[in-house]
Design a protein around this motif. Structure first.
Motif, short mmCIF file in Angstrom:
data_model
loop_
_atom_site.label_atom_id
_atom_site.label_comp_id
_atom_site.label_asym_id
_atom_site.label_seq_id
_atom_site.Cartn_x
_atom_site.Cartn_y
_atom_site.Cartn_z
N GLY A 1 16.44 -57.39 -6.04
CA GLY A 1 15.94 -56.46 -5.03
C GLY A 1 14.79 -57.05 -4.24
O GLY A 1 13.84 -56.36 -3.88
N LYS A 2 14.84 -58.35 -3.96
CA LYS A 2 13.76 -59.02 -3.23
C LYS A 2 13.75 -58.64 -1.75
O LYS A 2 14.71 -58.08 -1.23
N GLY A 3 12.65 -58.99 -1.10
CA GLY A 3 12.58 -58.88 0.34
C GLY A 3 11.76 -57.71 0.84
O GLY A 3 11.36 -57.69 2.00
N ALA A 4 11.49 -56.73 0.00
CA ALA A 4 10.71 -55.57 0.43
C ALA A 4 9.22 -55.86 0.38
O ALA A 4 8.76 -56.71 -0.39
N LYS A 5 8.48 -55.16 1.21
CA LYS A 5 7.02 -55.24 1.23
C LYS A 5 6.45 -53.84 1.06
O LYS A 5 7.17 -52.85 1.08
N TYR B 1 4.04 -58.35 -6.81
CA TYR B 1 5.15 -57.90 -7.67
C TYR B 1 6.48 -58.03 -6.95
O TYR B 1 7.47 -58.54 -7.49
N LEU B 2 6.53 -57.56 -5.69
CA LEU B 2 7.78 -57.58 -4.95
C LEU B 2 8.23 -59.00 -4.62
O LEU B 2 9.43 -59.30 -4.58
N GLU B 3 7.26 -59.90 -4.41
CA GLU B 3 7.60 -61.29 -4.11
C GLU B 3 8.20 -62.01 -5.32
O GLU B 3 9.06 -62.87 -5.19
N THR B 4 7.73 -61.66 -6.51
CA THR B 4 8.16 -62.37 -7.71
C THR B 4 9.30 -61.68 -8.43
O THR B 4 9.90 -62.26 -9.32
N ARG B 5 9.60 -60.44 -8.04
CA ARG B 5 10.73 -59.75 -8.66
C ARG B 5 12.01 -60.53 -8.35
O ARG B 5 12.24 -60.94 -7.21
N PHE C 1 12.19 -65.37 -20.17
CA PHE C 1 12.21 -66.66 -19.46
C PHE C 1 11.55 -66.66 -18.09
O PHE C 1 11.85 -67.50 -17.24
N SER C 2 10.60 -65.73 -17.84
CA SER C 2 9.99 -65.67 -16.51
C SER C 2 8.68 -64.90 -16.57
O SER C 2 8.52 -63.98 -17.39
N GLU C 3 7.75 -65.23 -15.66
CA GLU C 3 6.51 -64.46 -15.55
C GLU C 3 6.76 -63.04 -15.06
O GLU C 3 5.90 -62.18 -15.17
N TYR C 4 7.97 -62.78 -14.52
CA TYR C 4 8.29 -61.43 -14.06
C TYR C 4 8.24 -60.42 -15.19
O TYR C 4 7.92 -59.25 -14.98
#
Length: 335
Positions: free
Chosen positions: A262-266, A255-259, A49-52
């Motif tokens: 565990g969001k927020g990391a760069k 990848y990190l933005e759309t995950r 259900f997601s592009e992730y």
């Protein structure tokens, strides 16, 4: 140290114009290349259900990979057990093992994305109990004997599979890198897998988790040396450090933005935590040595993240096989 590829199947069709079909065919080509290059295994994730993550049925793609490769082991990372009838899981993955001539690596998890539980009309609060109940069914089904099961969530009477896995037993990994979870996995005696950046902030913290798992494994009386700690790390290898970062950084940040967990990391956060295998072959070797020292014996290289172009993924895979993997072979094998 074993080397494998891991694909989450995050795809961004509106951004890059790559259709799901194109991406899946690219992953098959990467799998075939990994087979030729001597990687130990590939792993495919299940998401919904997601592009992730666009691969909903890993067993189907693993079957295609089984018929187009010779030696590489074929892993699912992971079957999200609460979403499935466990008898169907047992049947489907037994067939993968048969068609691959005994090359299945069987990874299991209880799920972690809220929108996926909503999509299946399930409450995530009881996911651990659903997982345990389903896992018991699979173990009984793979015994080959006629069985019955009266659990809280699944009930069967006089069921017997006619197609069984070729491996006796199939190697099993369970996902989880939180201390309370790894204790349970260790006590059960199964292999451990996970993505460090989601649950830890440093290699030292990761060592504590692995030590907790190993301690629980030993105290439960399991035989030493019969288990694996398998960690997934974002990987891109290039001739220079500058080139590796220039190419990989925007794709990793996407990848990190759309995950959705565990969001927020760069990029710079994972770099500071020493949770990236991005750089020259020597850079990657040094980092892998650090992970080897804390007890990781199998690295899942997450190499096609964030829409990274197929040709760049292939170049990185080839350089890894040529320059990185030999550094972890026994001396006798390097001659």
């Amino acid at each position: 140290m074993k080397f494998s590829l891991f694909t989450v199947f995050d795809n961004y069709e509106s951004r890059f114009g790559r259709t799901p079909e194109q991406f899946i065919r690219e992953v098959l080509e990467q799998t075939q290349a990994a087979d030729r290059l001597g990687y130990e295994s590939v792993w495919f994730a299940e998401h919904h259900f997601s592009e992730y993550g666009i691969l909903t049925s890993p067993h189907v793609l693993l079957t295609a990979a089984a018929l187009s490769t010779q030696n590489i082991r074929l892993g699912v990372s992971v079957v999200v057990l609460p979403f499935h009838n466990p008898i169907a899981v047992a049947e489907d993955y037994a067939l993968v093992d048969v068609l691959s001539n005994g090359r299945l690596n069987f990874g299991l998890g209880s799920g972690y994305l809220t929108h996926e539980f909503h999509g299946f009309c399930l409450d995530s609060k009881d996911k651990a109990f659903r997982f345990n109940d389903a896992f018991e069914v699979i173990k009984k089904a793979w015994s080959g004997e006629k069985f019955s099961h009266q659990g809280t969530y699944y009930r069967y009477a006089d069921v017997q599979l006619k197609v069984l896995p070729k491996q006796k037993p199939v190697p099993i990994w369970i996902a989880g890198l939180r201390p309370e979870g790894v204790q349970h996995i260790g006590r059960m005696g199964y292999n451990l897998m996970g993505i460090p950046y989601v649950t830890s902030n440093s290699i030292a913290e990761m060592k504590g988790v692995i030590d907790t798992y190993r301690k629980a494994y030993r105290e439960a009386g399991h035989e030493e040396g019969k288990t694996s700690v398998t960690l997934a790390l974002h990987t891109f290898v290039a001739e220079t450090r500058e080139e590796a970062r220039r190419i990989a950084e925007p794709h990793l940040n996407l990848y990190l933005e759309t995950r959705q967990y565990g969001k927020g990391a760069k990029y710079e956060d994972l770099e500071a935590r020493e949770q990236l295998l991005i750089g020259t072959p020597d850079d990657v070797i040094r980092m892998l040595k650090r992970y080897e020292e804390i007890g990781c014996d199998h690295v899942m290289m997450l190499s096609n993240f964030g829409g990274l172009p197929h040709e760049q993924v292939m170049k990185s895979m080839e350089l890894t096989a040529k320059e990185v993997m030999p550094a972890f072979r026994p001396e006798s094998a390097r001659r």
